[in-house]
Design a protein around this motif. Sequence first.
Motif, PDB file in Angstrom:
ATOM      1  N   THR A 160      68.921   7.213   4.739  1.00 46.61           N
ATOM      2  CA  THR A 160      69.436   6.502   3.561  1.00 46.61           C
ATOM      3  C   THR A 160      68.464   6.493   2.392  1.00 46.61           C
ATOM      4  N   GLY A 161      67.239   7.013   2.587  1.00 48.25           N
ATOM      5  CA  GLY A 161      66.241   6.991   1.526  1.00 48.25           C
ATOM      6  C   GLY A 161      65.513   5.670   1.400  1.00 48.25           C
ATOM      7  N   ARG A 162      65.722   4.767   2.353  1.00 48.19           N
ATOM      8  CA  ARG A 162      65.137   3.429   2.256  1.00 48.19           C
ATOM      9  C   ARG A 162      63.609   3.454   2.228  1.00 48.19           C
ATOM     10  N   ILE A 163      62.986   4.297   3.031  1.00 46.44           N
ATOM     11  CA  ILE A 163      61.519   4.325   3.064  1.00 46.44           C
ATOM     12  C   ILE A 163      60.971   4.847   1.742  1.00 46.44           C
ATOM     13  N   LEU A 164      61.622   5.835   1.147  1.00 50.61           N
ATOM     14  CA  LEU A 164      61.219   6.283  -0.190  1.00 50.61           C
ATOM     15  C   LEU A 164      61.339   5.143  -1.197  1.00 50.61           C
ATOM     16  N   GLU A 165      62.358   4.334  -1.037  1.00 53.41           N
ATOM     17  CA  GLU A 165      62.577   3.229  -1.973  1.00 53.41           C
ATOM     18  C   GLU A 165      61.469   2.189  -1.888  1.00 53.41           C
ATOM     19  N   ILE A 166      61.089   1.781  -0.679  1.00 57.92           N
ATOM     20  CA  ILE A 166      60.115   0.689  -0.577  1.00 57.92           C
ATOM     21  C   ILE A 166      58.716   1.118  -1.015  1.00 57.92           C
ATOM     22  N   SER A 184      71.227  16.391   7.182  1.00 57.53           N
ATOM     23  CA  SER A 184      72.607  15.985   6.938  1.00 57.53           C
ATOM     24  C   SER A 184      72.909  15.882   5.447  1.00 57.53           C
ATOM     25  N   ARG A 185      73.871  16.658   4.986  1.00 53.57           N
ATOM     26  CA  ARG A 185      74.269  16.569   3.577  1.00 53.57           C
ATOM     27  C   ARG A 185      74.897  15.218   3.279  1.00 53.57           C
ATOM     28  N   GLU A 186      75.602  14.652   4.275  1.00 54.31           N
ATOM     29  CA  GLU A 186      76.211  13.338   4.076  1.00 54.31           C
ATOM     30  C   GLU A 186      75.134  12.269   3.859  1.00 54.31           C
ATOM     31  N   MET A 187      74.070  12.325   4.656  1.00 56.02           N
ATOM     32  CA  MET A 187      73.002  11.339   4.491  1.00 56.02           C
ATOM     33  C   MET A 187      72.234  11.570   3.194  1.00 56.02           C
ATOM     34  N   LEU A 188      72.084  12.810   2.789  1.00 62.17           N
ATOM     35  CA  LEU A 188      71.423  13.082   1.512  1.00 62.17           C
ATOM     36  C   LEU A 188      72.223  12.505   0.356  1.00 62.17           C
ATOM     37  N   ALA A 189      73.545  12.573   0.450  1.00 64.57           N
ATOM     38  CA  ALA A 189      74.385  11.969  -0.585  1.00 64.57           C
ATOM     39  C   ALA A 189      74.180  10.459  -0.619  1.00 64.57           C
ATOM     40  N   VAL A 190      74.061   9.852   0.558  1.00 59.33           N
ATOM     41  CA  VAL A 190      73.797   8.411   0.634  1.00 59.33           C
ATOM     42  C   VAL A 190      72.433   8.097   0.010  1.00 59.33           C
ATOM     43  N   ALA A 191      71.424   8.895   0.366  1.00 60.79           N
ATOM     44  CA  ALA A 191      70.073   8.652  -0.151  1.00 60.79           C
ATOM     45  C   ALA A 191      70.034   8.779  -1.672  1.00 60.79           C
ATOM     46  N   ARG A 192      70.673   9.814  -2.218  1.00 60.84           N
ATOM     47  CA  ARG A 192      70.686   9.977  -3.676  1.00 60.84           C
ATOM     48  C   ARG A 192      71.354   8.782  -4.354  1.00 60.84           C
ATOM     49  N   ALA A 193      72.461   8.343  -3.785  1.00 67.28           N
ATOM     50  CA  ALA A 193      73.165   7.197  -4.360  1.00 67.28           C
ATOM     51  C   ALA A 193      72.290   5.950  -4.318  1.00 67.28           C
ATOM     52  N   ASN A 194      71.584   5.742  -3.220  1.00 62.34           N
ATOM     53  CA  ASN A 194      70.727   4.564  -3.099  1.00 62.34           C
ATOM     54  C   ASN A 194      69.548   4.620  -4.066  1.00 62.34           C
ATOM     55  N   LEU A 195      68.932   5.786  -4.203  1.00 58.67           N
ATOM     56  CA  LEU A 195      67.808   5.919  -5.131  1.00 58.67           C
ATOM     57  C   LEU A 195      68.276   5.754  -6.568  1.00 58.67           C
ATOM     58  N   ILE A 243      65.216   4.650  -9.156  1.00 57.26           N
ATOM     59  CA  ILE A 243      63.996   5.366  -8.767  1.00 57.26           C
ATOM     60  C   ILE A 243      64.112   6.822  -9.205  1.00 57.26           C
ATOM     61  N   SER A 244      63.247   7.242 -10.114  1.00 58.49           N
ATOM     62  CA  SER A 244      63.292   8.609 -10.634  1.00 58.49           C
ATOM     63  C   SER A 244      62.091   9.444 -10.191  1.00 58.49           C
ATOM     64  N   ASN A 245      61.135   8.844  -9.482  1.00 57.06           N
ATOM     65  CA  ASN A 245      59.959   9.594  -9.040  1.00 57.06           C
ATOM     66  C   ASN A 245      60.100  10.088  -7.602  1.00 57.06           C
ATOM     67  N   ALA A 246      61.327  10.062  -7.075  1.00 50.87           N
ATOM     68  CA  ALA A 246      61.593  10.583  -5.728  1.00 50.87           C
ATOM     69  C   ALA A 246      62.793  11.514  -5.769  1.00 50.87           C
ATOM     70  N   GLN A 247      62.798  12.482  -4.881  1.00 47.56           N
ATOM     71  CA  GLN A 247      63.911  13.415  -4.751  1.00 47.56           C
ATOM     72  C   GLN A 247      64.150  13.661  -3.271  1.00 47.56           C
ATOM     73  N   VAL A 248      65.366  14.049  -2.926  1.00 47.37           N
ATOM     74  CA  VAL A 248      65.679  14.381  -1.544  1.00 47.37           C
ATOM     75  C   VAL A 248      66.276  15.783  -1.507  1.00 47.37           C
ATOM     76  N   ARG A 249      66.047  16.459  -0.400  1.00 50.00           N
ATOM     77  CA  ARG A 249      66.568  17.819  -0.267  1.00 50.00           C
ATOM     78  C   ARG A 249      66.840  18.128   1.202  1.00 50.00           C
ATOM     79  N   GLN A 250      67.689  19.111   1.421  1.00 57.98           N
ATOM     80  CA  GLN A 250      68.061  19.465   2.780  1.00 57.98           C
ATOM     81  C   GLN A 250      66.969  20.315   3.419  1.00 57.98           C
ATOM     82  N   GLY A 251      66.694  20.044   4.676  1.00 59.65           N
ATOM     83  CA  GLY A 251      65.683  20.819   5.372  1.00 59.65           C
ATOM     84  C   GLY A 251      65.522  20.368   6.811  1.00 59.65           C
TER      85      GLY A 251
END
Length: 340
Positions: A163-169, A183-194, A199-207
């Motif tokens: 969900t990107g929560r650790i990047l957020e905190i 998971s592309r579905e989880m990446l979509a969740v993470a982007r929405a949460n960020l 938060i603009s100093n973090a990015q997520v990508r598939q890998g």
Amino acid sequence: MHVSLDTMVDTLKAAAESSRLRILALLSRGDLTVSDLTDILGQSQPRVSRHLKLLMEAGLIGRYQEGSWAFFRLSDSDAARDFVLRLVSGIRSGDAQVERDLERLAGVKRRRQDRAAEYFSENAASWDHIRSLHVPDRAVEAALLKLVGKRPFQSMLDLGTGTGRILEIFSPLYRRGVGIDMSREMLAVARANLDKAGISNAQVRQGDIFSPPVERDSFDLVTIHQVLHYLDDPARAIREAARLLRPAGRLAIVDFAPHALEFLRDKHAHQRLGFSDIQMAEWLNEAGLDLEDTQDFEPRAGTEPKLTVKLWLGRDRRLLIAEPSTDARAASRSPMGEIA
């Protein structure tokens, strides 16, 4: 940023066009696809693609593939990234064109959040059941923040970001954060949460956690939060994570202590039923890390079997003998060629 005269001229030429400057301003607020940018700019896809190509050739932005989608972001180079941020910060606040772009960008982010909410609603029951078996996430997050400390650092990587929560905190502490998930579905969740958290100093990508699409020796902090129990080879994941750390960098792992809840294996794809301190210390040592700290979070009392959450912190045992300045490190990694 210190570059040769010719390099500076080429860089400024790439940015000195209305649409390309608008693109840089948009990417400074998060990663976007070509489709996102065509909607926001109101331009054809070939034209937007041409602008993106010129910005990439100048080393100001980067591109990564996620399934059939291609996302664009500001450059991973700290020098190039800082250059762009200073450039777009000089645009007058309230500029009519930029305001319209930001309104359309807000629409793109709302659609992301709607898709994320739909995915959460479909899976919430399963996740809520697992959460009920251990201490609240916030208690573990608070301990993780305290253990890492308040000193700012350059870069962070979250493997299996979910969900990107650790990047957020940790976002107030790092200059650049990256989250990796299959998971592309989880990446979509993470982007929405960020996006929602601003938060603009973090990015997520598939890998793949076993082969992350990032450079080695690049991160001050790497986190693996509630991921190892899904893997058939956790030791390999730890070794790969260790290779991504800078000298004296830290690896924080959150997972479960050994338990006997077989239904997690049968119904929730857990391949490992927890990890002991001895096993974790061995894996960290094999990866060239020293185990600095470990903490336990006992579950609440009750009749149902529960899970104990564990936190382990390892440190790369290589020493920073002569650490260069932040500007010098950033310059040495820039794709722009002649940054000194």
